[in-house]
Design an enzyme around this catalytic site. Structure first.
Site, PDB file in Angstrom:
ATOM      1  N   ASN A  25       0.806  -1.233   0.000  1.00 42.55           N
ATOM      2  CA  ASN A  25       0.000   0.000   0.000  1.00 42.55           C
ATOM      3  C   ASN A  25       0.836   1.279   0.000  1.00 42.55           C
ATOM      4  O   ASN A  25       0.469   2.268  -0.630  1.00 42.55           O
ATOM      5  CB  ASN A  25      -1.010  -0.012   1.154  1.00 42.55           C
ATOM      6  CG  ASN A  25      -0.366  -0.034   2.502  1.00 42.55           C
ATOM      7  OD1 ASN A  25       0.685  -0.644   2.696  1.00 42.55           O
ATOM      8  ND2 ASN A  25      -0.962   0.643   3.450  1.00 42.55           N
TER       9      ASN A  25
ATOM     10  N   GLY B 103       1.866  -5.993   7.240  1.00 43.09           N
ATOM     11  CA  GLY B 103       0.947  -6.599   6.280  1.00 43.09           C
ATOM     12  C   GLY B 103      -0.336  -6.997   6.968  1.00 43.09           C
ATOM     13  O   GLY B 103      -0.697  -6.444   8.017  1.00 43.09           O
TER      14      GLY B 103
ATOM     15  N   THR C   8      -3.303  -9.185   8.979  1.00 45.49           N
ATOM     16  CA  THR C   8      -3.323  -9.870  10.273  1.00 45.49           C
ATOM     17  C   THR C   8      -3.157 -11.382  10.112  1.00 45.49           C
ATOM     18  O   THR C   8      -2.442 -12.025  10.884  1.00 45.49           O
ATOM     19  CB  THR C   8      -4.622  -9.517  11.017  1.00 45.49           C
ATOM     20  OG1 THR C   8      -4.542  -8.132  11.366  1.00 45.49           O
ATOM     21  CG2 THR C   8      -4.812 -10.335  12.288  1.00 45.49           C
TER      22      THR C   8
ATOM     23  N   THR D 189      -1.536 -13.004   7.761  1.00 46.87           N
ATOM     24  CA  THR D 189      -0.118 -13.278   7.471  1.00 46.87           C
ATOM     25  C   THR D 189       0.716 -13.103   8.736  1.00 46.87           C
ATOM     26  O   THR D 189       1.620 -13.893   9.010  1.00 46.87           O
ATOM     27  CB  THR D 189       0.404 -12.325   6.376  1.00 46.87           C
ATOM     28  OG1 THR D 189      -0.553 -12.239   5.333  1.00 46.87           O
ATOM     29  CG2 THR D 189       1.732 -12.779   5.831  1.00 46.87           C
TER      30      THR D 189
ATOM     31  N   GLU E  63       3.264  -5.335  12.295  1.00 46.30           N
ATOM     32  CA  GLU E  63       2.362  -4.192  12.079  1.00 46.30           C
ATOM     33  C   GLU E  63       1.255  -4.687  11.166  1.00 46.30           C
ATOM     34  O   GLU E  63       1.494  -4.943   9.985  1.00 46.30           O
ATOM     35  CB  GLU E  63       3.105  -3.033  11.409  1.00 46.30           C
ATOM     36  CG  GLU E  63       4.370  -2.589  12.125  1.00 46.30           C
ATOM     37  CD  GLU E  63       4.111  -2.079  13.520  1.00 46.30           C
ATOM     38  OE1 GLU E  63       3.013  -1.556  13.763  1.00 46.30           O
ATOM     39  OE2 GLU E  63       5.001  -2.215  14.365  1.00 46.30           O
TER      40      GLU E  63
ATOM     41  N   CYS F  63      -3.267   1.675   6.283  1.00 40.88           N
ATOM     42  CA  CYS F  63      -3.706   0.939   7.479  1.00 40.88           C
ATOM     43  C   CYS F  63      -4.305   1.894   8.499  1.00 40.88           C
ATOM     44  O   CYS F  63      -5.055   1.475   9.376  1.00 40.88           O
ATOM     45  CB  CYS F  63      -2.529   0.185   8.075  1.00 40.88           C
ATOM     46  SG  CYS F  63      -1.118   1.251   8.372  1.00 40.88           S
TER      47      CYS F  63
ATOM     48  N   GLU G  94       7.270   0.222  15.929  1.00 43.09           N
ATOM     49  CA  GLU G  94       8.329   0.791  15.111  1.00 43.09           C
ATOM     50  C   GLU G  94       8.497   2.244  15.523  1.00 43.09           C
ATOM     51  O   GLU G  94       7.832   2.729  16.431  1.00 43.09           O
ATOM     52  CB  GLU G  94       7.958   0.686  13.631  1.00 43.09           C
ATOM     53  CG  GLU G  94       7.748  -0.738  13.173  1.00 43.09           C
ATOM     54  CD  GLU G  94       7.546  -0.853  11.672  1.00 43.09           C
ATOM     55  OE1 GLU G  94       6.502  -0.383  11.177  1.00 43.09           O
ATOM     56  OE2 GLU G  94       8.435  -1.400  10.994  1.00 43.09           O
TER      57      GLU G  94
HETATM   58  P1  NAD Z   1      -0.003  -9.326   3.082  1.00 44.97           P
HETATM   59  O1  NAD Z   1      -0.004  -9.801   4.484  1.00 44.97           O
HETATM   60  O2  NAD Z   1      -0.721 -10.126   2.072  1.00 44.97           O
HETATM   61  O3  NAD Z   1       1.498  -9.212   2.535  1.00 44.97           O
HETATM   62  C1  NAD Z   1       2.462  -8.413   3.159  1.00 44.97           C
HETATM   63  C2  NAD Z   1       3.838  -8.971   2.846  1.00 44.97           C
HETATM   64  O4  NAD Z   1       3.970 -10.243   3.449  1.00 44.97           O
HETATM   65  C3  NAD Z   1       4.113  -9.177   1.367  1.00 44.97           C
HETATM   66  O5  NAD Z   1       5.457  -8.860   1.103  1.00 44.97           O
HETATM   67  C4  NAD Z   1       3.875 -10.659   1.197  1.00 44.97           C
HETATM   68  O6  NAD Z   1       4.574 -11.232   0.119  1.00 44.97           O
HETATM   69  C5  NAD Z   1       4.397 -11.201   2.505  1.00 44.97           C
HETATM   70  N1  NAD Z   1       3.851 -12.502   2.901  1.00 44.97           N
HETATM   71  C6  NAD Z   1       2.644 -13.034   2.598  1.00 44.97           C
HETATM   72  N2  NAD Z   1       2.526 -14.257   3.151  1.00 44.97           N
HETATM   73  C7  NAD Z   1       3.674 -14.496   3.813  1.00 44.97           C
HETATM   74  C8  NAD Z   1       4.148 -15.586   4.594  1.00 44.97           C
HETATM   75  N3  NAD Z   1       3.413 -16.667   4.784  1.00 44.97           N
HETATM   76  N4  NAD Z   1       5.377 -15.490   5.141  1.00 44.97           N
HETATM   77  C9  NAD Z   1       6.125 -14.389   4.967  1.00 44.97           C
HETATM   78  N5  NAD Z   1       5.739 -13.318   4.233  1.00 44.97           N
HETATM   79  C10 NAD Z   1       4.521 -13.374   3.668  1.00 44.97           C
HETATM   80  O7  NAD Z   1      -0.514  -7.839   3.142  1.00 44.97           O
HETATM   81  P2  NAD Z   1      -0.786  -6.853   1.912  1.00 44.97           P
HETATM   82  O8  NAD Z   1      -2.055  -7.283   1.263  1.00 44.97           O
HETATM   83  O9  NAD Z   1       0.440  -6.690   1.108  1.00 44.97           O
HETATM   84  O10 NAD Z   1      -1.021  -5.455   2.677  1.00 44.97           O
HETATM   85  C11 NAD Z   1      -2.234  -5.039   3.168  1.00 44.97           C
HETATM   86  C12 NAD Z   1      -2.323  -5.270   4.654  1.00 44.97           C
HETATM   87  O11 NAD Z   1      -1.241  -4.629   5.316  1.00 44.97           O
HETATM   88  C13 NAD Z   1      -3.558  -4.677   5.267  1.00 44.97           C
HETATM   89  O12 NAD Z   1      -4.107  -5.603   6.185  1.00 44.97           O
HETATM   90  C14 NAD Z   1      -3.057  -3.448   6.011  1.00 44.97           C
HETATM   91  O13 NAD Z   1      -3.844  -3.036   7.091  1.00 44.97           O
HETATM   92  C15 NAD Z   1      -1.728  -3.915   6.445  1.00 44.97           C
HETATM   93  N6  NAD Z   1      -0.860  -2.774   6.750  1.00 44.97           N
HETATM   94  C16 NAD Z   1      -0.537  -2.524   8.063  1.00 44.97           C
HETATM   95  C17 NAD Z   1       0.256  -1.432   8.376  1.00 44.97           C
HETATM   96  C18 NAD Z   1       0.643  -1.122   9.797  1.00 44.97           C
HETATM   97  O14 NAD Z   1       1.576  -0.354   9.981  1.00 44.97           O
HETATM   98  N7  NAD Z   1      -0.003  -1.686  10.791  1.00 44.97           N
HETATM   99  C19 NAD Z   1       0.720  -0.600   7.350  1.00 44.97           C
HETATM  100  C20 NAD Z   1       0.355  -0.885   6.037  1.00 44.97           C
HETATM  101  C21 NAD Z   1      -0.429  -1.984   5.741  1.00 44.97           C
END
Ligand code: NAD
Length: 487
Positions: A157, A233, A235, A237, A255, A289, A468
């Site tokens: 994002n 990423g 929740t 994951t 996060e 997020c 962080e």
């Molecule tokens: P995602 O969890 O699908 O992927 C995030 C990252 O994790 C990617 O690089 C992906 O390749 C990797 N990944 C996926 N499965 C994995 C596994 N089994 N092991 C290791 N790595 C793995 O998330 P997304 O769709 O890319 O992002 C959107 C999500 O991120 C939303 O839920 C959003 O709220 C969250 N987000 C949170 C914050 C925060 O600071 N809290 C900030 C931005 C986005």
């Protein structure tokens, strides 16, 4: 030659300072969500590539670990300047890769990546540790040593913004990094590897491995020599990573997602609250997020606020991310668009009224095959229904009236998430009470997304674990060791 000069880019991993194709020879496509066109071939890396990256990082660590703070400052500062020099090019790549308006990438995403490196370059200079005296006889002090090789995994994002938010403190604290950007938006991470080489950043200290989560991402988490993993990423994951890391007692910082309340009391500074709510609802197509996806409004101003918000949401221009008048660009992918639309359908099933939006938008011309969703405002849903409980992560908000402070708090806290909350009120005492009682890692009062990089950043409950930002990240990326001397 600049990346944007190519029509089709083949991305490479950056391992030990060298561009390296994936060991398997496999690639997948990177799609521009505003046009539906394939822009790049992305390495489908796996454990063999991660192994090579970890081994390069381990080889580089002794020299990086023992550098003087001023040398580490110089190296990180050079990365910041390298990004700054490429601002326009990086912003164009980010916008093409993610679908976000170009002006947003130029004014927020890329400048923040510069700040991340310059902020933590300074942290490398200032970081220290504490000592304790026990009378004249005993002195204790704390060593805070870097961990070694650490993993950084980031989402799509805010691609370069969040990627560098992890990498910079890890490096500043003296670690070498194996970083995996989102496979959905890999372009600016690839460009960062070019900048690292261009500015002479030491080979092997920062390694970038591209690929999918289940293969490359899990390999970073599972590798016995990655001593910590910083993840941003979803929740689900995050839960998987926590489980995998727990087996090795590996440090993790998570996060995760949010379902943030934006609480508007009748005494709010009305125009400011309205203007900011439009932003906190639809900025980056609602894919931040920290976006406020549940808008709680005090009953006495509910109808007025609702009508004004709907009017403003309708006026937002959905269109080509390159058009400076565009306020809402494309969502990140076709599958993500389908997920957002399925939640809108669910809202209808759950008895919600779609006040504006609610559908895909066709943008003529260059973007005719793009994935655009209209800013959507929904009312009439119970706070406990799925649409008000689950993260949608798109340009979709719900309106919920409340009677008083107690009810606002109970609705706000009545979800599994606890990332951020925004409160609009002029009552000082109420503002402090709400800040104290809201279950969130970050609370904004009469503002939104105002970030001081020194403050802890992260969520509670299903929104994450660890923080962080500021010293928190420096502490995460170091191991404390207590040393006590009898004098
Ligand atoms: P995602 O969890 O699908 O992927 C995030 C990252 O994790 C990617 O690089 C992906 O390749 C990797 N990944 C996926 N499965 C994995 C596994 N089994 N092991 C290791 N790595 C793995 O998330 P997304 O769709 O890319 O992002 C959107 C999500 O991120 C939303 O839920 C959003 O709220 C969250 N987000 C949170 C914050 C925060 O600071 N809290 C900030 C931005 C986005």
């Amino acid at each position: 030659m600049s990346l944007t000069a190519f029509t089709m880019i083949t991305i490479a991993n950056y391992i030990g300072g060298v561009w390296t194709p994936p060991r398997s020879g496999r690639y997948f496509d990177d799609i521009n969500p505003a046009t539906g066109e394939v822009m790049a071939r992305v390495p489908d890396s796996d454990a063999a590539d991660v192994e090579a990256a970890v081994s390069a990082a381990r080889a580089a660590w002794p020299a990086w670990r023992s550098m003087k703070p001023a040398q580490r400052y110089e190296a990180l500062h050079a990365l910041a300047e390298g990004i700054r020099r490429r601002l326009d090019e990086l912003a164009a790549l980010e916008s093409d890769d993610n679908g976000k308006p170009l002006w947003l990438a130029r004014s927020v995403d890329i400048p923040r990546a510069v700040s991340n490196f310059s902020f933590y370059a300074a942290a490398a200079l200032h970081f220290g540790s504490e000592s304790y005296e026990m009378g004249d006889e005993v002195l204790s002090y704390v060593l805070r040593r870097p961990l070694g090789v650490v993993g950084a995994i980031s989402p799509w994002n805010l691609p370069l913004y969040l990627f560098t938010w992890k990498i910079a403190p890890a490096l500043a604290a003296g670690n070498c990094v194996v970083a995996k950007p989102s496979e959905v938006t890999p372009l600016t991470a690839f460009e960062l590897s070019r900048i690292a080489q261009e500015v002479g950043f030491p080979a092997g200290v920062l390694n970038i491995v591209h690929g999918r989560g289940a293969s490359a991402g899990e390999a970073v988490v599972m590798h016995p020599h990655t001593r910590a993993v910083s993840f941003t990423g979803g929740t689900r994951t995050g839960r998987r990573i926590a489980e995998l890391a727990a087996r090795q007692f590996k440090k993790v910082s998570l996060e995760l997602g949010g379902k943030n309340p934006n609480i508007i009391f009748a005494d709010a500074p009305y125009d400011e609250a309205l203007r900011t709510t439009v932003r906190s609802s639809f900025a980056n197509q609602g894919q931040i997020c920290l976006c406020g996806s549940r808008i709680l409004v005090e009953a006495s101003i509910y109808e007025r606020f609702r009508d004004d918000l709907v009017e403003r949401a309708r006026a937002l221009k959905v269109g080509d991310p390159r058009d400076p008048d565009t306020r809402v660009g494309a969502v990140v992918s076709e599958s993500h668009m389908q997920k957002i639309l399925s939640y809108i359908a669910l809202a209808r099933e759950e008895g919600g009224r779609i006040l504006t939006g609610g559908e895909r938008v066709a943008v003529p011309g260059r973007c005719k095959d793009g994935f655009f969703v209209a800013p959507t405002v929904i009312e009439g849903l119970a706070p406990t229904c799925r649409v008000n409980q689950e993260e949608i992560f798109g340009p979709v908000v719900t309106l919920i009236p409340f009677a008083d402070e107690e009810e606002a708090l109970s609705i706000a806290n009545g979800v599994e998430y606890g990332l951020s909350a925004t409160v609009w009120t002029q009552d000082l005492r109420r503002a402090h009470r709400m800040a104290r009682d809201l279950e969130a890692g970050i609370v904004w009062i009469n503002t939104w997304l105002l970030r001081d990089l020194r403050t802890p950043f992260g969520g509670t409950k299903a929104s994450g674990m660890g923080r962080e930002g500021g010293w928190e990240a420096m502490l995460f990326f170091t191991e404390p060791k207590a040393v006590t001397i009898q004098l």
